[in-house]
Structures are given as C-alpha cells and as structure tokens.
Motif scaffolding. Structure first.
Motif, short mmCIF file in Angstrom:
data_model
loop_
_atom_site.label_atom_id
_atom_site.label_comp_id
_atom_site.label_asym_id
_atom_site.label_seq_id
_atom_site.Cartn_x
_atom_site.Cartn_y
_atom_site.Cartn_z
N CYS A 33 0.83 -1.37 -0.27
CA CYS A 33 0.05 0.00 -0.12
C CYS A 33 0.93 1.74 -0.20
N MET A 36 2.18 1.84 -3.32
CA MET A 36 0.95 2.66 -4.20
C MET A 36 1.20 3.75 -3.65
N ARG A 37 0.57 4.51 -2.92
CA ARG A 37 1.23 5.52 -1.92
C ARG A 37 2.15 6.05 -2.92
N LYS A 40 1.58 7.13 -6.54
CA LYS A 40 0.08 6.92 -7.14
C LYS A 40 -0.44 6.50 -7.70
N LEU A 41 -0.30 5.13 -8.00
CA LEU A 41 -1.37 4.25 -8.97
C LEU A 41 -1.13 3.30 -7.35
N GLY A 42 -2.58 2.55 -8.81
CA GLY A 42 -3.69 1.77 -7.38
C GLY A 42 -3.82 0.61 -7.91
N GLU A 59 -6.28 -1.13 -5.06
CA GLU A 59 -6.70 -0.74 -4.37
C GLU A 59 -8.23 -0.90 -4.23
N ARG A 60 -8.99 -2.18 -5.31
CA ARG A 60 -9.98 -2.23 -5.20
C ARG A 60 -10.22 -3.66 -3.47
N VAL A 62 -7.33 -3.55 -1.13
CA VAL A 62 -7.14 -2.92 -0.47
C VAL A 62 -8.89 -2.77 0.43
N PHE A 109 -6.56 -2.22 -15.10
CA PHE A 109 -5.40 -2.45 -15.60
C PHE A 109 -4.65 -3.79 -16.00
N GLN A 125 -6.83 2.21 -17.95
CA GLN A 125 -8.08 2.94 -18.28
C GLN A 125 -7.19 4.68 -18.21
N LYS A 126 -6.67 4.66 -17.90
CA LYS A 126 -6.37 6.21 -18.00
C LYS A 126 -5.31 6.59 -19.78
N ALA B 84 -12.33 3.77 -3.43
CA ALA B 84 -11.52 3.71 -3.49
C ALA B 84 -9.54 4.41 -3.43
N ARG B 85 -9.31 4.79 -4.00
CA ARG B 85 -8.17 6.11 -3.88
C ARG B 85 -7.89 6.65 -2.82
N LEU B 88 -7.22 3.98 0.14
CA LEU B 88 -5.42 3.47 0.33
C LEU B 88 -4.83 4.88 0.60
N ASN B 89 -5.40 6.03 0.29
CA ASN B 89 -3.87 6.79 1.53
C ASN B 89 -4.67 7.13 2.19
N PRO B 149 -14.49 4.03 -15.11
CA PRO B 149 -13.29 3.49 -16.00
C PRO B 149 -14.54 2.21 -16.79
#
Lengths: 157, 161
Positions: A33, A36-37, A40-42, A59-60, A62, A109, A125-126, B84-85, B88-89, B149
């Motif tokens: 985690c 990822m923080r 800045k990626l999930g 993150e899902r 998480v 992803f 997606q991005k 969800a972000r 996490l954060n 998304p």
C-alpha cells in the motif's frame, strides 16, 4: 483514418504506458500500500523470481480488506488476485485488445509483458483515455472542462 | 439623428443556417462520442451517502454494492466523492479514521458532466483532467448517475465492434 481504424491497427506500444510496480509475494500488504501511495498508482503486480506476473493487488482489494477488518500485515501474496490470460497484453498487440481485456476481465489495469512473459509496463483506463484524446483531438480536446447548464442571473442583469 | 427605418423586405435577413455544414464523422464511434448524450452511457446504478455520514458508512456502502466510488450528497446535490483511492491514501493505514465524518476525507466539489453533454466531454475530463469517477447531473443539478472506468470502456466497446 478514423478512431475505430486507429484502435484496430495501432499497437499497445503507442499507448501512454506507465511503469509497473512489481513486488514479491512475501511483501506485506502494508508495504505494498505504501508503494502504491508513493507512486500514486492503484495497483501492484506480484511477480515470481523471473519477473513473470503471478497476480495483482489493487486498491479494490485494499477496500475489501479494510471493510473486512483484515490485518494489513499479511503477505500480499495471500490476498492477490490471479491475472487471467486476457489480463496481459504484449507491446505488439492492437489497442483494441486492451479494450477487450479490460471489459472481459473487468480489470482497470492490464499488465504489459515482453516476449518472455516478464512485466514491462502497465496500461489501463487512463492510458486508453489519453490515447483517445490524442487520436481524437478536434472533437474531444475542444470540449470545455467544466459544465454549466445555465447562467446564474439574467443576461445583462 | 435617428436611424432610418425602412420596411423589412423578404430576403433582408440571411438564413443563419444557410452556410451550415453538418459535422462529418470518420466512423460510427466518432459520431457516437460527439453526437450522442452521456445519458446513453451506462451511468446507473449510483451509490451515494449523505454528507453527515461517517467513513465507516462509506466503506459499508462501497462493500455492499461492490463499487469503488460513492457520491456524497447534500439534498441530492454532489458535494463530494469518496473512492477506493481515498481509502488507500487516507483510511487504510489508520483504523481511527472510520468513525470520522466523510466530509474530512472525500474529494470535495467533484467535476461533473450533465446527462445531456456528449460522451466526448466525459472522456476529455477523464484523460486530461485525470478524473476517474465523474458524477452525472440532470438539468436541476441533481445527481442521476456516475461514470467510471468500467462503464466507459463498456460503452466504447459496445460501439466499436
């Protein structure tokens, strides 16, 4: 050439790709985690000794663990989700395969692998949206970023 | 000196649409993105909580509906989103956050689109603005849906094949 044709003919290498975060299965969920923080990626990909993907942890996951009050000191390998075949794409695959992969696997992803099956990048997606915008500049880029349906006051008031 | 006023004759006014060229789209996908409405995209169901809810309420709602984003509403208007972000954060590493008000952890004033906007606008917000979840509003600024998304890719693929 239209957007549809671009998606069918151009390859994943032309998508805006991101550096994939890879971890080994024994790393704790907390550390994953944190990674990822920081980036800045999930999503992180759990890989074997040869850098081949074993699963993903997003993150899902998480969110689910936090809801179930699971300790985040567990190894990430115990909570990762296996990546189905359509969850991996290669650089030479057409862009449409990313779209299909995301839809079939319901993943946000996708893992980009090289010829030996090693993780080389991440897309999703991005990246796909950025690709659309680049390849569809006239109609998409001219769209205003904010919406306002009506004025607050009468014209000239 | 006042302007001379002549009686209006037929043909004095030029038809404003006389030189109008309708937009030409290279394919069906382009047409759908530019000439249809966000309301035709899969924007429902919508998960929401009220603004006086707690972080735990948000987590429960997200788990119950298996969604990765909830809209925080105040009398039907979107005052924030919690995704969800954010979990996490801001929440995952600190269980003490759970009874706290959601307003302290949500992303306030989310970017929105209207149900009557074209899908290209939503894509633009996602790609250039970097927003993954966009609440969809009706003409009265009430939240009627959510674009994310998965729904966006579903829509694109539907019109691609």
């Amino acid at each position: 050439m239209g957007l549809r044709e671009d998606i069918m003919n151009e390859t994943v290498s032309e998508l805006p790709l991101r550096r994939a975060l890879t971890v080994h299965a024994e790393l704790s969920i907390n550390q994953a985690c944190e990674l990822m923080r920081e980036n800045k990626l999930g999503c992180v990909f759990v890989v074997d000794e040869q850098d081949r993907p074993l699963g993903k942890f997003t993150e899902r996951q998480v969110l689910k663990l936090v809801c179930d009050c699971v300790s985040l000191d567990e190894p990430v390998g115990s909570r990762m989700v296996p990546i189905p075949e359509s969850g991996c794409v290669r650089m030479a695959d057409p862009v449409v395969k990313v779209l299909e992969g995301m839809q079939q696997t319901r993943l946000r992803f996708l893992c980009v692998v090289d010829g030996e099956g090693k993780v080389v990048a991440l897309t999703g997606q991005k990246g796909l949206m950025e690709y659309f915008t680049e390849h569809f500049p006239r109609q998409i880029k001219v769209q205003m970023m904010s919406s306002k349906m009506h004025m607050n006051t009468r014209e000239g008031a | 000196m006042g302007r001379k006023r002549n009686p209006v004759e037929p043909g004095d006014f030029e038809d404003p649409l006389s030189n109008y060229d309708p937009p030409a789209y290279a394919d069906e996908l382009e047409r759908v993105l530019c000439a249809t409405e966000v309301s035709q995209m899969p924007i429902r169901p919508l998960a929401y909580i009220e603004k006086d809810a707690t972080v735990q309420d948000a987590l429960d709602t997200m788990c119950k509906y298996e969604c990765s984003c909830v809209v925080v509403e105040d009398a039907g208007r979107a005052v924030g989103i919690f995704s969800a972000r954010d979990v996490l954060n801001k929440v995952a590493h600190d269980p003490a956050t759970r009874p706290m008000p959601i307003t302290e952890f949500m992303t306030p004033d989310p970017r929105t689109v209207y149900a009557t906007d074209c899908p290209a606008k939503a894509l633009n917000l996602m790609a250039i603005g970097g927003f993954r979840h966009i609440p969809v509003l009706d003409v009265n600024d009430k939240v009627v849906g959510m674009l994310g998304p998965r729904r966006t890719t579903e829509f694109l693929q539907e019109h691609l094949i």
